[in-house]
Design a protein around this motif. Sequence first.
Motif, PDB file in Angstrom:
ATOM      1  N   ALA A 169       0.835  -1.209   0.000  1.00 10.66           N
ATOM      2  CA  ALA A 169       0.000   0.000   0.000  1.00 10.66           C
ATOM      3  C   ALA A 169       0.865   1.252   0.000  1.00 10.66           C
ATOM      4  O   ALA A 169       1.869   1.329   0.711  1.00 10.66           O
ATOM      5  N   ASP A 170       0.469   2.241  -0.804  1.00  3.35           N
ATOM      6  CA  ASP A 170       1.245   3.466  -0.949  1.00  3.35           C
ATOM      7  C   ASP A 170       0.473   4.655  -0.366  1.00  3.35           C
ATOM      8  O   ASP A 170      -0.473   5.161  -0.986  1.00  3.35           O
ATOM      9  N   LEU A 171       0.916   5.087   0.811  1.00  2.10           N
ATOM     10  CA  LEU A 171       0.220   6.200   1.474  1.00  2.10           C
ATOM     11  C   LEU A 171       0.295   7.494   0.661  1.00  2.10           C
ATOM     12  O   LEU A 171      -0.573   8.363   0.783  1.00  2.10           O
ATOM     13  N   ALA A 172       1.309   7.598  -0.212  1.00  3.64           N
ATOM     14  CA  ALA A 172       1.475   8.829  -1.015  1.00  3.64           C
ATOM     15  C   ALA A 172       0.261   9.061  -1.923  1.00  3.64           C
ATOM     16  O   ALA A 172      -0.012  10.196  -2.323  1.00  3.64           O
ATOM     17  N   LEU A 173      -0.488   7.993  -2.231  1.00  2.46           N
ATOM     18  CA  LEU A 173      -1.682   8.159  -3.080  1.00  2.46           C
ATOM     19  C   LEU A 173      -2.743   9.028  -2.404  1.00  2.46           C
ATOM     20  O   LEU A 173      -3.656   9.527  -3.055  1.00  2.46           O
ATOM     21  N   LEU A 174      -2.625   9.178  -1.089  1.00  8.13           N
ATOM     22  CA  LEU A 174      -3.634   9.963  -0.361  1.00  8.13           C
ATOM     23  C   LEU A 174      -3.212  11.421  -0.195  1.00  8.13           C
ATOM     24  O   LEU A 174      -3.966  12.234   0.339  1.00  8.13           O
ATOM     25  N   LYS A 175      -1.999  11.733  -0.680  1.00  5.22           N
ATOM     26  CA  LYS A 175      -1.489  13.107  -0.562  1.00  5.22           C
ATOM     27  C   LYS A 175      -2.455  14.069  -1.273  1.00  5.22           C
ATOM     28  O   LYS A 175      -2.911  13.785  -2.376  1.00  5.22           O
ATOM     29  N   ASP A 176      -2.781  15.133  -0.600  1.00  4.99           N
ATOM     30  CA  ASP A 176      -3.676  16.176  -1.151  1.00  4.99           C
ATOM     31  C   ASP A 176      -5.129  15.736  -1.321  1.00  4.99           C
ATOM     32  O   ASP A 176      -5.941  16.472  -1.879  1.00  4.99           O
ATOM     33  N   LYS A 177      -5.452  14.526  -0.892  1.00  2.00           N
ATOM     34  CA  LYS A 177      -6.851  14.078  -1.018  1.00  2.00           C
ATOM     35  C   LYS A 177      -7.663  14.612   0.167  1.00  2.00           C
ATOM     36  O   LYS A 177      -7.190  14.635   1.304  1.00  2.00           O
ATOM     37  N   THR A 178      -8.877  15.023  -0.129  1.00  4.90           N
ATOM     38  CA  THR A 178      -9.791  15.443   0.931  1.00  4.90           C
ATOM     39  C   THR A 178     -10.629  14.235   1.318  1.00  4.90           C
ATOM     40  O   THR A 178     -11.183  13.543   0.440  1.00  4.90           O
ATOM     41  N   ILE A 179     -10.690  13.969   2.608  1.00  2.74           N
ATOM     42  CA  ILE A 179     -11.333  12.732   3.077  1.00  2.74           C
ATOM     43  C   ILE A 179     -12.468  13.071   4.038  1.00  2.74           C
ATOM     44  O   ILE A 179     -12.250  13.732   5.063  1.00  2.74           O
ATOM     45  N   ALA A 180     -13.668  12.640   3.680  1.00  6.29           N
ATOM     46  CA  ALA A 180     -14.831  12.915   4.541  1.00  6.29           C
ATOM     47  C   ALA A 180     -15.258  11.634   5.257  1.00  6.29           C
ATOM     48  O   ALA A 180     -15.287  10.556   4.643  1.00  6.29           O
ATOM     49  N   PHE A 181     -15.566  11.780   6.515  1.00 11.44           N
ATOM     50  CA  PHE A 181     -16.147  10.671   7.281  1.00 11.44           C
ATOM     51  C   PHE A 181     -17.604  11.004   7.557  1.00 11.44           C
ATOM     52  O   PHE A 181     -17.898  11.990   8.244  1.00 11.44           O
ATOM     53  N   VAL A 182     -18.493  10.206   7.022  1.00 11.77           N
ATOM     54  CA  VAL A 182     -19.910  10.373   7.345  1.00 11.77           C
ATOM     55  C   VAL A 182     -20.146   9.474   8.554  1.00 11.77           C
ATOM     56  O   VAL A 182     -20.145   8.250   8.446  1.00 11.77           O
ATOM     57  N   GLY A 183     -20.273  10.110   9.722  1.00 16.17           N
ATOM     58  CA  GLY A 183     -20.433   9.351  10.961  1.00 16.17           C
ATOM     59  C   GLY A 183     -19.165   9.354  11.790  1.00 16.17           C
ATOM     60  O   GLY A 183     -18.053   9.217  11.268  1.00 16.17           O
ATOM     61  N   PHE A 184     -19.354   9.578  13.102  1.00 12.63           N
ATOM     62  CA  PHE A 184     -18.216   9.585  14.034  1.00 12.63           C
ATOM     63  C   PHE A 184     -18.567   8.705  15.240  1.00 12.63           C
ATOM     64  O   PHE A 184     -18.438   9.089  16.379  1.00 12.63           O
ATOM     65  N   GLY A 185     -19.085   7.506  14.933  1.00 13.80           N
ATOM     66  CA  GLY A 185     -19.448   6.565  16.003  1.00 13.80           C
ATOM     67  C   GLY A 185     -18.315   5.611  16.270  1.00 13.80           C
ATOM     68  O   GLY A 185     -17.137   5.989  16.253  1.00 13.80           O
ATOM     69  N   ASN A 186     -18.702   4.357  16.502  1.00 12.70           N
ATOM     70  CA  ASN A 186     -17.756   3.268  16.722  1.00 12.70           C
ATOM     71  C   ASN A 186     -16.565   3.278  15.775  1.00 12.70           C
ATOM     72  O   ASN A 186     -15.428   3.437  16.180  1.00 12.70           O
ATOM     73  N   GLN A 187     -16.881   3.067  14.482  1.00 12.42           N
ATOM     74  CA  GLN A 187     -15.833   2.953  13.473  1.00 12.42           C
ATOM     75  C   GLN A 187     -15.333   4.323  13.025  1.00 12.42           C
ATOM     76  O   GLN A 187     -14.139   4.509  12.808  1.00 12.42           O
ATOM     77  N   GLY A 188     -16.258   5.280  12.865  1.00 10.99           N
ATOM     78  CA  GLY A 188     -15.866   6.593  12.352  1.00 10.99           C
ATOM     79  C   GLY A 188     -14.809   7.250  13.230  1.00 10.99           C
ATOM     80  O   GLY A 188     -13.776   7.715  12.726  1.00 10.99           O
ATOM     81  N   ALA A 189     -15.047   7.263  14.538  1.00  9.82           N
ATOM     82  CA  ALA A 189     -14.104   7.920  15.454  1.00  9.82           C
ATOM     83  C   ALA A 189     -12.740   7.226  15.410  1.00  9.82           C
ATOM     84  O   ALA A 189     -11.693   7.878  15.374  1.00  9.82           O
ATOM     85  N   ALA A 190     -12.758   5.902  15.396  1.00 10.39           N
ATOM     86  CA  ALA A 190     -11.496   5.150  15.414  1.00 10.39           C
ATOM     87  C   ALA A 190     -10.732   5.335  14.099  1.00 10.39           C
ATOM     88  O   ALA A 190      -9.536   5.653  14.098  1.00 10.39           O
TER      89      ALA A 190
END
Length: 342
Positions: free
Chosen positions: A12-33
Amino acid sequence: MPAAKIYYDNDADLALLKDKTIAFVGFGNQGAAQAQNLRDSGIPNDKIIIANKEDHYAEDAKSKQFHVEHDFGKATKDADVVFLLIPDQVQPRVFNDLVAPTLKSTAAVVVASGYNVFYKLLNVPASNDVVMVAPRMIGSSVRSLYEKQQGFPCFVSVEQDGTGNALPIALALSRAIGATKAGAIASSAREETAMDLFAEQALWPNIIKLFQEAFHVLKEAGCSDEALCYEMWMSKEPAEIFERAAEEGFIWQLKHHSTVSQYGQLKGASKLDGTAIRAHFNDILHNQVLNGKFCKEFTAIEDALEKEGDENPLNALYKEAEESEMGAAEKRVRENLKLTQH
Ligand code: NDP
């Protein structure tokens, strides 16, 4: 069937996420973690946005210094990645009505369970990626195992490859949340849904029924409710057996039992004829889970699950189970022994 492919950090290449905007819909069990893990993996805080209505989940996210947006469309319209981490039964309504209309045409939609994808309940345009990154752990463990740098078991799959780049993105996201550290297993929404719903609708109902019938037979033979509750589950012996099964092996944990017990269990299992149970299991898997029958039934009663009292079918099922011989006996035992009961 060949062995499943397992992806590790090196895949896996973390550089692929560079400059990406990431939205989390939900901040419960999984979202917060997952949001915290992702940030700790180096995704800048100003590239992460949490979509949640104004309540204690939003407060929790703010207290952890996340940017929170209450308007879901606004939160996700510029996102390159949208994690859909709200309960499965509300995902179609929230996604289809609030997220899909303004979703970027190249955004990746990430689910943590196969249900809505397998049953085609999410209206995701063909240009988008849909990937599953499904931890096999509750959220608190997803977080604590990440903090201990251990990783956690997880299923990963590409369900729709709109951009042609869905797998590398899915693996980069798996690594960012800490899943590839322990190895993320290549799976599919079909496999995840089949196993999950099979366990819920075939395996565990049989276990509940077995306990109820065992309780009845032993009670009829003169055993007290108190003795039975302790013998069968309140001593936590079954919990310990399953813990050892996970750690040492389903069969090999038997070695911790007495010789009488080992002989009794193995001989008893070998004498049982599994033909009827296998037919029943196949019926549930093929004629209830994989053919979508259960999904249709559940969708039809979904709104009723919000109701109070007997009009809620789940409450009615609870009532029936609580009033069963074993349920009523346990209620009395727990009250007498002043043990907690929910
Ligand atoms: P939770 O029950 O913890 O989700 C709570 C979050 O969902 C909150 O942010 C809550 O915000 C939001 N939410 C609830 N109802 C709505 C609604 N009607 N509209 C908008 N947001 C809503 O979910 P989980 O984290 O348990 O599950 C998320 C996904 O992860 C699911 O697909 C699940 O199958 C999967 N999964 C869960 C695991 C677990 O450990 N529970 C394990 C592996 C996968 P609010 O109430 O403020 O609206």
